[in-house]
Design a protein around this motif. Structure first.
Motif, PDB file in Angstrom:
ATOM      1  N   GLY A   9      19.928 -14.435  15.486  1.00 43.28           N
ATOM      2  CA  GLY A   9      19.175 -15.362  15.292  1.00 43.28           C
ATOM      3  C   GLY A   9      19.175 -16.727  15.787  1.00 43.28           C
ATOM      4  O   GLY A   9      18.395 -17.546  15.735  1.00 43.28           O
ATOM      5  N   MET A  10      20.315 -16.941  16.287  1.00 45.15           N
ATOM      6  CA  MET A  10      20.692 -18.377  16.847  1.00 45.15           C
ATOM      7  C   MET A  10      19.956 -18.408  18.320  1.00 45.15           C
ATOM      8  O   MET A  10      19.794 -17.407  19.056  1.00 45.15           O
ATOM      9  CB  MET A  10      22.308 -18.598  17.257  1.00 45.15           C
ATOM     10  N   VAL A  16      20.174 -12.607  28.644  1.00 44.76           N
ATOM     11  CA  VAL A  16      21.423 -11.661  28.749  1.00 44.76           C
ATOM     12  C   VAL A  16      21.868 -11.307  30.238  1.00 44.76           C
ATOM     13  O   VAL A  16      20.679 -11.263  31.032  1.00 44.76           O
ATOM     14  CB  VAL A  16      20.609 -10.157  27.992  1.00 44.76           C
ATOM     15  N   TRP A 210      12.139 -13.832   9.686  1.00 43.30           N
ATOM     16  CA  TRP A 210      11.947 -14.856  11.092  1.00 43.30           C
ATOM     17  C   TRP A 210      10.623 -15.544  10.820  1.00 43.30           C
ATOM     18  O   TRP A 210      10.317 -16.578  11.575  1.00 43.30           O
ATOM     19  CB  TRP A 210      12.019 -14.014  12.356  1.00 43.30           C
ATOM     20  N   LEU A 220      14.150  -4.622  10.742  1.00 44.90           N
ATOM     21  CA  LEU A 220      15.241  -4.620  10.875  1.00 44.90           C
ATOM     22  C   LEU A 220      16.145  -3.919   9.898  1.00 44.90           C
ATOM     23  O   LEU A 220      15.760  -4.044   8.691  1.00 44.90           O
ATOM     24  CB  LEU A 220      15.860  -6.102  10.853  1.00 44.90           C
TER      25      LEU A 220
ATOM     26  N   TYR B 144      22.660 -11.290  23.909  1.00 44.33           N
ATOM     27  CA  TYR B 144      22.091 -10.084  23.319  1.00 44.33           C
ATOM     28  C   TYR B 144      22.074 -10.022  21.661  1.00 44.33           C
ATOM     29  O   TYR B 144      21.262  -9.881  21.128  1.00 44.33           O
ATOM     30  CB  TYR B 144      22.874  -8.920  24.055  1.00 44.33           C
ATOM     31  N   ARG B 147      19.748 -12.789  20.108  1.00 44.54           N
ATOM     32  CA  ARG B 147      18.644 -12.788  20.226  1.00 44.54           C
ATOM     33  C   ARG B 147      17.972 -11.496  19.992  1.00 44.54           C
ATOM     34  O   ARG B 147      16.643 -11.391  19.639  1.00 44.54           O
ATOM     35  CB  ARG B 147      18.214 -13.070  21.950  1.00 44.54           C
ATOM     36  N   VAL B 149      17.893  -9.516  17.683  1.00 44.26           N
ATOM     37  CA  VAL B 149      17.328  -9.143  16.250  1.00 44.26           C
ATOM     38  C   VAL B 149      16.129 -10.238  15.976  1.00 44.26           C
ATOM     39  O   VAL B 149      15.269  -9.824  15.155  1.00 44.26           O
ATOM     40  CB  VAL B 149      18.433  -9.685  15.225  1.00 44.26           C
ATOM     41  N   PRO B 152      13.216  -9.348  19.749  1.00 45.29           N
ATOM     42  CA  PRO B 152      13.582  -7.810  20.590  1.00 45.29           C
ATOM     43  C   PRO B 152      12.719  -7.661  21.661  1.00 45.29           C
ATOM     44  O   PRO B 152      13.261  -7.142  22.682  1.00 45.29           O
ATOM     45  CB  PRO B 152      13.566  -6.637  19.467  1.00 45.29           C
ATOM     46  N   ARG B 153      11.355  -8.158  21.633  1.00 39.78           N
ATOM     47  CA  ARG B 153      10.462  -7.785  22.777  1.00 39.78           C
ATOM     48  C   ARG B 153      10.767  -8.498  24.092  1.00 39.78           C
ATOM     49  O   ARG B 153      10.767  -7.803  25.083  1.00 39.78           O
ATOM     50  CB  ARG B 153       9.121  -8.009  22.121  1.00 39.78           C
ATOM     51  N   VAL B 155      13.912  -9.552  24.813  1.00 39.06           N
ATOM     52  CA  VAL B 155      15.170  -8.993  25.364  1.00 39.06           C
ATOM     53  C   VAL B 155      14.831  -7.837  25.931  1.00 39.06           C
ATOM     54  O   VAL B 155      15.308  -7.469  27.039  1.00 39.06           O
ATOM     55  CB  VAL B 155      16.208  -8.872  24.215  1.00 39.06           C
ATOM     56  N   GLU B 158      13.350  -8.253  29.443  1.00 40.02           N
ATOM     57  CA  GLU B 158      14.371  -8.422  30.518  1.00 40.02           C
ATOM     58  C   GLU B 158      14.964  -7.461  31.023  1.00 40.02           C
ATOM     59  O   GLU B 158      15.542  -7.126  32.142  1.00 40.02           O
ATOM     60  CB  GLU B 158      15.468  -9.599  29.629  1.00 40.02           C
ATOM     61  N   PHE B 159      15.270  -6.430  30.068  1.00 37.84           N
ATOM     62  CA  PHE B 159      15.687  -5.168  30.452  1.00 37.84           C
ATOM     63  C   PHE B 159      14.870  -4.236  31.217  1.00 37.84           C
ATOM     64  O   PHE B 159      15.201  -3.209  31.766  1.00 37.84           O
ATOM     65  CB  PHE B 159      16.334  -4.431  29.507  1.00 37.84           C
TER      66      PHE B 159
END
Lengths: 238, 217
Positions: A9-10, A16, A210, A220, B144, B147, B149, B152-153, B155, B158-159
């Motif tokens: 969550g940071m 990536v 969140w 989650l 990864y 972010r 968690v 997710p959408r 991230v 990006e994939f």
């Protein structure tokens, strides 16, 4: 510990980076290090998995953030081997000088390349108080919670090793499944005991973790030991 | 010109008998503190009788050649072909993969229309190593782990994986001893394929949940 490793969550850690056709190891030393680490743990049982994790958690945060995975592993492994008395820093430096006479390459982020001793505190505890568990994994233990129950991940901040990430603490979820008995990592590292405790799969709504920006559809799932959880009493009594 | 690996090995083998009379050795390790440090640890552990070079060689070979996503892909392909196996796999992953002589404290997560699973370890780098091999760098990265968690959408986008807003994303944080493998949806147009052909379609990323499987490789 509320360490630098607990990053869920940071923000600010960037996009990536994806490498196509990534090799298993980028450099031969990474593979040899991994193999030695495995042998020390599985063959000689010099340390166990949670101790290796705890050593990483104690690495200076600047080094942790600024180094590659295997640079971190190397620092962790040499620290544990020195702690276990397998060799000393002097022996290691002597061997390096012998292998590469006259040349001593500078370590990456040298000033921060260290595993720090645990902080002490007058108030904060190193390890959580355990309420449950057994030394005998075959013992039939009645789980405290059952699927469908509302639970709250405990609000806690032990100074030592734990596997409850900060982002779920004090959040309410639902028991989804019971996984059986596993050794509680906290007491394994800090008391050296095998205390088996029920592990639960807990489901959290993304919005409960969140806020409203999260998708109302998303969930989650995480595995939490019994001592990390408490019954969400308020809802239950209604 | 010898490869770095050969030089690394030579340096080791000659360590004990050459170092005080042969100074023509190329100092191949001098540019890397980590390489030199690792070599020094290896020499010390060998001298102290704790490991042998052969044991290390064998394990490196194991990581590089014997484990990898091809093992997980076989499990997925078999589950697609064999409904009874799929049921056993979803019910008790550990016992089902033991039938294939694989070991893992495993829970298999099935993707379905409207449900997409994705796996992470926010605290370190837990990964189904016995089924997928060692994790790729991106999986271990703080980018990864931090972010996926909370967002997710983005991230997954990006994939290259853009999911409809109505899809339920289930993020699995593997912080305990249980390991997760995503069972991707079988793509259409693969009805006539053999198990081997199907396995060839299944990528590592699809089994972590950052990709889906398409019928064309």
């Amino acid at each position: 510990m509320n360490g630098i490793h607990d990053v869920g969550g940071m923000d600010g850690l960037g996009p990536v980076q994806y490498e196509e056709n990534e090799p298993v190891f980028h450099e031969p030393w990474e593979g040899r290090l991994t193999a030695m680490q495995t042998l020390m743990r599985s063959k000689h049982r010099l340390f166990h998995l949670d101790e290796t994790r705890y050593a990483i958690e104690r690495i200076d945060p600047v080094y942790y953030m600024g180094s590659s995975y295997y640079q971190i592993w190397l620092l962790r492994t040499e620290a544990l081997l020195k702690e276990r008395g397998v060799f000393t820093e002097e022996e290691l430096q002597g061997k390096m000088a012998q292998l590469s006479p006259g040349i001593s390459p500078a370590p990456h982020l040298g000033a921060f390349r260290k595993v720090k001793p645990p902080m002490s505190s007058a108030i904060r505890k190193v390890v959580l108080e355990t309420a449950a568990g057994t030394a005998e994994p075959s013992e039939a233990i009645v789980p405290k919670f059952s699927p469908g129950m509302s639970v709250r991940a405990k609000l806690m901040s032990p100074l030592g090793h734990t596997r409850i990430p900060r982002y779920v603490r004090d959040k309410v979820g639902v028991i989804e499944a019971i996984h059986g008995l596993f050794i509680l990592p906290d007491t394994k590292v800090h008391k050296g005991i095998d205390l088996y405790q029920t592990v639960y799969r807990v489901r959290f709504e993304a919005q409960d973790l969140w806020g409203e920006d999260a998708s109302p559809h998303d969930k989650l799932y995480i595995e939490l030991w019994e001592d990390y959880l408490e019954l969400e009493g308020v809802q239950d009594e209604k | 010109m010898k490869s770095k690996e050969e030089l690394y090995r030579d340096n080791h083998i000659h360590d004990h008998d050459h170092h005080d009379h042969d100074h023509d050795h190329p100092h191949v390790l001098s540019d890397s503190f980590e390489e030199l440090r690792t070599m020094a640890i290896e020499s010390l552990l060998i001298e102290k009788g704790l490991v042998t070079m052969e044991e290390i060689d064998r394990l490196v070979r194991h990581y590089e050649q014997e484990v990898g996503p091809m093992l997980g892909a076989k499990i997925v392909a078999r589950a697609w072909k064999d409904p009874a196996f799929k049921q056993r796999l979803l019910q008790n992953g550990k016992e089902a993969v033991a039938e294939m002589e694989l070991q893992a404290e495993l829970v298999v997560l099935e993707n379905e229309p409207g449900i997409h699973n994705v796996v992470v370890c926010t605290l370190c780098s837990c990964y189904p190593r016995t089924l997928l091999g060692l994790p790729p760098t991106w999986y271990k990265s703080t980018a990864y782990r931090s972010r996926v968690v909370i967002d997710p959408r983005s991230v997954l986008k990006e994939f290259g994986l853009e999911l409809n807003e109505s899809v339920e994303i289930r993020v699995w944080d593997s912080n305990a001893e249980i390991r997760y493998l995503v069972l991707p949806e079988r793509p259409e147009g693969t009805e006539r394929m053999s198990e081997e052909e199907l396995a060839a379609l299944v990528s590592r990323d699809a089994m972590v949940g950052t990709a889906i499987v398409s019928a064309v490789v």
